[in-house]
Structures are given as structure tokens and as C-alpha cells.
Motif scaffolding. Structure first.
Motif, PDB file in Angstrom:
ATOM      1  N   ASP A 197     143.469-109.284 -36.251  1.00  0.00           N
ATOM      2  CA  ASP A 197     142.654-108.604 -37.096  1.00  0.00           C
ATOM      3  C   ASP A 197     142.084-109.483 -38.065  1.00  0.00           C
ATOM      4  N   GLU A 227     138.269-106.363 -29.190  1.00  0.00           N
ATOM      5  CA  GLU A 227     138.440-104.988 -29.113  1.00  0.00           C
ATOM      6  C   GLU A 227     138.606-104.362 -27.854  1.00  0.00           C
ATOM      7  N   ARG A 230     142.130-104.399 -26.855  1.00  0.00           N
ATOM      8  CA  ARG A 230     142.933-103.401 -27.549  1.00  0.00           C
ATOM      9  C   ARG A 230     142.752-101.724 -27.078  1.00  0.00           C
ATOM     10  N   GLY A 231     141.590-101.623 -26.030  1.00  0.00           N
ATOM     11  CA  GLY A 231     141.080-100.372 -25.859  1.00  0.00           C
ATOM     12  C   GLY A 231     140.317 -99.996 -26.662  1.00  0.00           C
ATOM     13  N   MET A 232     139.622-100.629 -27.543  1.00  0.00           N
ATOM     14  CA  MET A 232     138.682 -99.807 -28.433  1.00  0.00           C
ATOM     15  C   MET A 232     137.191-100.189 -27.863  1.00  0.00           C
ATOM     16  N   GLU A 233     137.167 -99.305 -26.763  1.00  0.00           N
ATOM     17  CA  GLU A 233     135.982 -99.526 -25.901  1.00  0.00           C
ATOM     18  C   GLU A 233     134.628 -99.167 -26.438  1.00  0.00           C
ATOM     19  N   GLU A 234     134.667 -98.334 -27.240  1.00  0.00           N
ATOM     20  CA  GLU A 234     133.324 -97.773 -27.858  1.00  0.00           C
ATOM     21  C   GLU A 234     132.833 -98.733 -28.859  1.00  0.00           C
ATOM     22  N   SER A 235     133.798 -99.251 -29.665  1.00  0.00           N
ATOM     23  CA  SER A 235     133.440-100.145 -30.531  1.00  0.00           C
ATOM     24  C   SER A 235     132.912-101.630 -29.700  1.00  0.00           C
ATOM     25  N   ALA A 236     133.418-102.041 -28.794  1.00  0.00           N
ATOM     26  CA  ALA A 236     133.374-103.181 -27.965  1.00  0.00           C
ATOM     27  C   ALA A 236     131.943-103.060 -27.373  1.00  0.00           C
ATOM     28  N   THR A 264     135.024 -96.659 -19.455  1.00  0.00           N
ATOM     29  CA  THR A 264     134.986 -95.454 -20.032  1.00  0.00           C
ATOM     30  C   THR A 264     134.335 -94.392 -19.141  1.00  0.00           C
TER      31      THR A 264
END
Length: 326
Positions: A197, A227, A230-236, A264
């Protein structure tokens, strides 16, 4: 003066008589030793200046010869060995240059440029602990020296002293909050310590500064990687696209974007991004295989076969051939 003239002729009686009439005026008697010392001091500067002139004209061998004479006449000087080091660097003698830079800072421990250049050379040779010491000395001499402070912190990080490096970077950012190099290195160190973070905040601050496209590109790529982990694919995906806008030739950005799209389930879009990589570097076999996989998963079988056949022309063709057989 008349008395001294009689003295030189050996007529001491006349000399005494004339000197007695001097009425207290100062008589200057030349001292050969003092005269020689003055000549030597003047010669050291003269040879040094000649060396500087030779350096400016690109005649480094002559410069080193002149500096060497100046050094013999004034061994305690710190600028002479520093300039010898510069001349040696011009002639490619880096090991000798390091030795003369060490002599320079030994003669003057408060010489910032000597410490900084010595540290830079040591760091380039992998002597990171020594480099950290001399970067630290340069920062000690001039606490407002942003470059030395940043390099000091970087060297600490590279020698495994990551907590100290983070402390130094944060101290630097207290004084210069928009220092892009400090933000980038801080983010990298925080990410290495799994303080994700805080790392993302540092990279985001770097993007907000907008100091240079290169710094922004690096920040977007770093955030996208963190990201994605962390699995935050859309933001990545958003950050990878921003990176591509900054540098349309960034292979790392295209590959990262293609992988994120594939994860995704956007296989057709992923294939498009892998194709962009191959347009920039046709020899990238990872992009060839990524493209084939994306085409198969998006049920574009004919295109997948064509892509496999194209990969056969690459140096790593046997790998592609084995995939065809499978």
C-alpha cells in the motif's frame, strides 16, 4: 644598497660604514632558500595550470605529465590528484583513477566532488559498501546536496540496508517532497519489503508530480505489477494502458497488458497486444507463444496456425516446432 654592494666585493669595512649610515632603514638581504621556495610554489601552480589547459584541448597525456610534476612539487594538494584522476578516466585507466580520487579525499576529507565521483566509480564496479560510505560523506559535507543524498540512500538499499535506505529517502522527501528519484526508489524498496500500500502511494505521488514521462512510465508499470499480483486486474490494465500512452514502444507495457487481458478472459484483446509486441520485436518468443495461446482461446484457429508458422523463422524455432507437434 651601497653597503651591500661593498659586501659583495668583499670590502667589509666599507660595507659596515655604509650600513651604519642606513639610519634604521630596512635592509633586504636575499635568501637563496626562500627564493627557491617561492619558485617551487609558483612552479606547482604553473604546471597545474598547464595541465588544465592541456585537458581542455584534449591532450590528456600532456595533461597527466604536467599534473604529475605539479604533484611532486605539492604532494599535499587535493585538486592535483583529483585532476590526475580525471585525466586517467579520459585515457581509460579507471583503476588508477580510483586510487588518485582516494588520494584526493585523503588530502581533503571535506572535498565533496572527490567523494561523490569516487563513490560513483566504486558503485559502478560493484564495491557498494565503499560507495555508500563516500556518498554518505558527500551528503555530510553538503546536507542540501540532493544528488548525493539520493545516491547515498540508493547505495544503502543495494547493500541490503533497506531500512536505513527508506529512512534516508523519507528524510530527503521531507525536504524535497517532489523529488522523483527518491519517490521511485522509495516505492521500489517498500514493494520489496511487501509494504505494498505504501509502495503504491509513493508511485502514485510520482505520477501526480508529472516531472518526466520516464518517471511516470516507471511508476505506472510498478503499480500495474503490484496490482496484478493482488488480482486487481482491471486497475492494472488501466495503468498498463497509461504506460503505453507515455511510451508506445514499451515492450514491458504491452506484455503486461496482454497478460492481464488474458487473465480476465479478454483473449482477442490480448492477442492484439501480443501482436503489438511482435511488431516491435519479431524475435520475442514469449510474445509468439502468448499470441498463439490467445488466438486458440479466442477460437481463432487459422490465425493461430499462421502465427505458429511465422514463429518458425525465429532463432528459437525448435521450441515453436515442438509446440506444433504437441
Amino acid at each position: 644598497a651601497l653597503g651591500m654592494a661593498y659586501r659583495q666585493q668583499g670590502d667589509l669595512e666599507q660595507a659596515r660604514a655604509q650600513l651604519a649610515q642606513n639610519r634604521g632603514g630596512r635592509v633586504r638581504i636575499d635568501d637563496p632558500l626562500l627564493s627557491q621556495l617561492g619558485t617551487l610554489l609558483q612552479s606547482s601552480q604553473m604546471y597545474f595550470d598547464a595541465g588544465v589547459d592541456a585537458m581542455k584541448s584534449g591532450n590528456y597525456e600532456e595533461a597527466l605529465r604536467q599534473f604529475s610534476i605539479a604533484r611532486d612539487l605539492k604532494p599535499e594538494d587535493y585538486l592535483i590528484p583529483y585532476n590526475i584522476a580525471l585525466g586517467l578516466l579520459r585515457t581509460g585507466e579507471e583503476d588508477e583513477a580510483i586510487k588518485w580520487l582516494q588520494t584526493s579525499v585523503e588530502n581533503n576529507p571535506d572535498f565533496r566532488n572527490g567523494h561523490f565521483n569516487l563513490a560513483t566509480m566504486l558503485a559502478g564496479r560493484g564495491r557498494l559498501e565503499e560507495a555508500a560510505h563516500h556518498f554518505g560523506e558527500a551528503h555530510r559535507i553538503d546536507p542540501e546536496d540532493v544528488e548525493a543524498h539520493l545516491e547515498f540512500a540508493t547505495a544503502l538499499g543495494l547493500t541490503g540496508q533497506k531500512e536505513k535506505a527508506i529512512t534516508e529517502l523519507r528524510a530527503l522527501l521531507e525536504i524535497h517532497p517532489n523529488q522523483s528519484g527518491a519517490l521511485l526508489n522509495l516505492g521500489i524498496l517498500l514493494a520489496q519489503r511487501q509494504q505494498v500500500d505504501e509502495a503504491i502511494r509513493a508511485f502514485s505521488d510520482l505520477i501526480q508530480i508529472g516531472e518526466s514521462p520516464e518517471a511516470e512510465l516507471a511508476a505506472h508499470l510498478r503499480i500495474a505489477t503490484l496490482e496484478a499480483e493482488r488480482g486487481m486486474e482491471e486497475s492494472a490494465i488501466g495503468h498498463y494502458r497509461s504506460a503505453i500512452e507515455l511510451d508506445p514502444r514499451s515492450l514491458e507495457a504491452y506484455l503486461g497488458l496482454a497478460s492481464a487481458l488474458g487473465r480476465t478472459g479478454k483473449f482477442a484483446e490480448a492477442a492484439t497486444e501480443y501482436s503489438q509486441v511482435l511488431a516491435l520485436d519479431p524475435a520475442r518468443m514469449d510474445a509468439h507463444f502468448g499470441l498463439v495461446t490467445a488466438l486458440i482461446l479466442s477460437e481463432q484457429y487459422d490465425s493461430a496456425v499462421v502465427s505458429l508458422e511465422e514463429s518458425l523463422s525465429q532463432p528459437s524455432a525448435p521450441l515453436a516446432l515442438s509446440l506444433i507437434h504437441i
